[in-house]
Write a protein that holds these residues in place. Sequence first.
Motif, PDB file in Angstrom:
ATOM      1  N   GLY A 156       0.773  -1.229   0.000  1.00  0.00           N
ATOM      2  CA  GLY A 156       0.000   0.000   0.000  1.00  0.00           C
ATOM      3  C   GLY A 156       0.805   1.282   0.000  1.00  0.00           C
ATOM      4  N   VAL A 157       2.133   1.199  -0.075  1.00  0.00           N
ATOM      5  CA  VAL A 157       2.961   2.408  -0.132  1.00  0.00           C
ATOM      6  C   VAL A 157       2.947   2.945  -1.556  1.00  0.00           C
ATOM      7  CG1 VAL A 157       5.255   3.394   0.217  1.00  0.00           C
ATOM      8  CG2 VAL A 157       4.418   1.612   1.771  1.00  0.00           C
ATOM      9  N   GLY A 158       2.490   4.166  -1.736  1.00  0.00           N
ATOM     10  CA  GLY A 158       2.362   4.757  -3.064  1.00  0.00           C
ATOM     11  C   GLY A 158       3.682   4.838  -3.807  1.00  0.00           C
ATOM     12  N   GLY A 159       3.659   4.532  -5.104  1.00  0.00           N
ATOM     13  CA  GLY A 159       4.842   4.645  -5.942  1.00  0.00           C
ATOM     14  C   GLY A 159       5.662   3.386  -6.044  1.00  0.00           C
ATOM     15  N   LEU A 160       5.379   2.370  -5.200  1.00  0.00           N
ATOM     16  CA  LEU A 160       6.179   1.150  -5.206  1.00  0.00           C
ATOM     17  C   LEU A 160       5.440   0.011  -5.892  1.00  0.00           C
ATOM     18  CD1 LEU A 160       7.708   1.122  -1.603  1.00  0.00           C
ATOM     19  CD2 LEU A 160       8.637   2.108  -3.715  1.00  0.00           C
ATOM     20  N   THR A 161       6.196  -0.859  -6.558  1.00  0.00           N
ATOM     21  CA  THR A 161       5.610  -2.017  -7.234  1.00  0.00           C
ATOM     22  C   THR A 161       5.444  -3.200  -6.294  1.00  0.00           C
ATOM     23  OG1 THR A 161       7.736  -2.992  -7.902  1.00  0.00           O
ATOM     24  CG2 THR A 161       6.766  -1.306  -9.357  1.00  0.00           C
ATOM     25  N   GLY A 162       6.144  -3.181  -5.166  1.00  0.00           N
ATOM     26  CA  GLY A 162       6.124  -4.313  -4.240  1.00  0.00           C
ATOM     27  C   GLY A 162       7.350  -5.190  -4.339  1.00  0.00           C
ATOM     28  N   ARG A 163       8.142  -5.025  -5.413  1.00  0.00           N
ATOM     29  CA  ARG A 163       9.386  -5.806  -5.550  1.00  0.00           C
ATOM     30  C   ARG A 163      10.494  -5.149  -4.734  1.00  0.00           C
ATOM     31  NH1 ARG A 163      11.831  -6.533 -10.826  1.00  0.00           N
ATOM     32  NH2 ARG A 163      12.725  -8.435  -9.898  1.00  0.00           N
ATOM     33  N   CYS A 164      11.343  -5.976  -4.146  1.00  0.00           N
ATOM     34  CA  CYS A 164      12.436  -5.431  -3.336  1.00  0.00           C
ATOM     35  C   CYS A 164      13.555  -6.454  -3.218  1.00  0.00           C
ATOM     36  CB  CYS A 164      11.928  -5.030  -1.946  1.00  0.00           C
ATOM     37  SG  CYS A 164      11.398  -6.426  -0.928  1.00  0.00           S
TER      38      CYS A 164
END
Length: 390
Positions: free
Chosen positions: A320-328
């Motif tokens: 749910g963090v805006g701007g992130l795709t979720g990949r890390c």
Amino acid sequence: MSFPTDAINAALERLRTHPFHGGRLPARVADAEEFARTVPLMTRAQFVAEVTKPGHGAFRSSGAVRMNLTPMGPALVPILHTRNDLDRMTTACRTHLAACGIRPGDVCAVTFGYHMFVAGLFYQTQMEAHGVTCIPLGPGESERAAEVCAREGVTVLAGNPTFALKLLAAGMPAPRVFFAGGEPFTGNATLYAQVRAAMPDTVLVDSFSLSEFLPVARTFPGSVGVHVFDELLYAEVIDPQSGQPVPDGERGELVLTHLAKEAQPLVRYRTGDLTIRTTTAPVHGRTVCLPQVVFGRTDEMVKVKGVKLYPSELRTVLLGVGGLTGRCRLTVDRKPGGGDRVDLTVEGTLDDAGREQVERRFATQTLIGLDNLTAVAALPDGPATLDRRN
């Protein structure tokens, strides 16, 4: 939670001649400590290997009246229920429906899938037993489904939160009660806030179930997190490496035991789900709580700064963090002066507020701080965790 000695011992007695469990279980236990010490853990791999044998192996059940199929690795695994299993499940769920103010005369639309899998029929069964008119819509066709819900006066909705938002956008009036499932809900602050804004007066219910354990826990009115249906199962949390129980409030792997299931009874079953268990004052009679539901898997672990960190936890950190795709990618290295260095690279963009949110969530979730947080436009292919300390 007090240990359910009578229910556990009744289960041990019933299973001592079971084709799978016979010879593995003690005749009786006195308490939780003896249960954990004398009853072996079992894994999903053991269950899958047995139940996919011809005739379902040692888990054959001539009294099964329902079979669902669930994907576990490359296999579609059969999940069996007897009539008594379904009745116990339904009775437990009806106590929750009553607690949420659901009653005969309500109309429930079920938008979970029905084809082979478990959720659609699971909700339909309990609603119908409670006297609720049920509409088995299934997923998809949001405009048509919204039209049906509006026309038929739907008061209860069960389905995926993202699809529920589509229904409301297509003109469905907000239901009085919404049962969320299929994706992280209370653990995804952004999605939860969107649903709350779209349904400001609706009772929102988060739930956690496994195909093998149905249901496990749900949000009850007045509760934080989800409370376990302890009339159906016994829940433990263990250290994934040692297999030893951990105290309430510590992270670990959820282990579940059926108390009365007839078809495919499972004892000290390792779910692979990372969670925290706490004990609360009774909430509609239930005291075992998973305050963060589940927030990762225990398949991999790296020890950093003396703390066990599970890479799959990072999904919750970024959700749910805006701007992130979720990949890390998490990188662990040695500091020049000694000690561990922890860097996190995320894919997407981060403004100052997003950076502060990720750093704060990481520290809260893992109990350690990041040394560096970097956002990149595209994360190169590679492992989710790099441990360069060796």
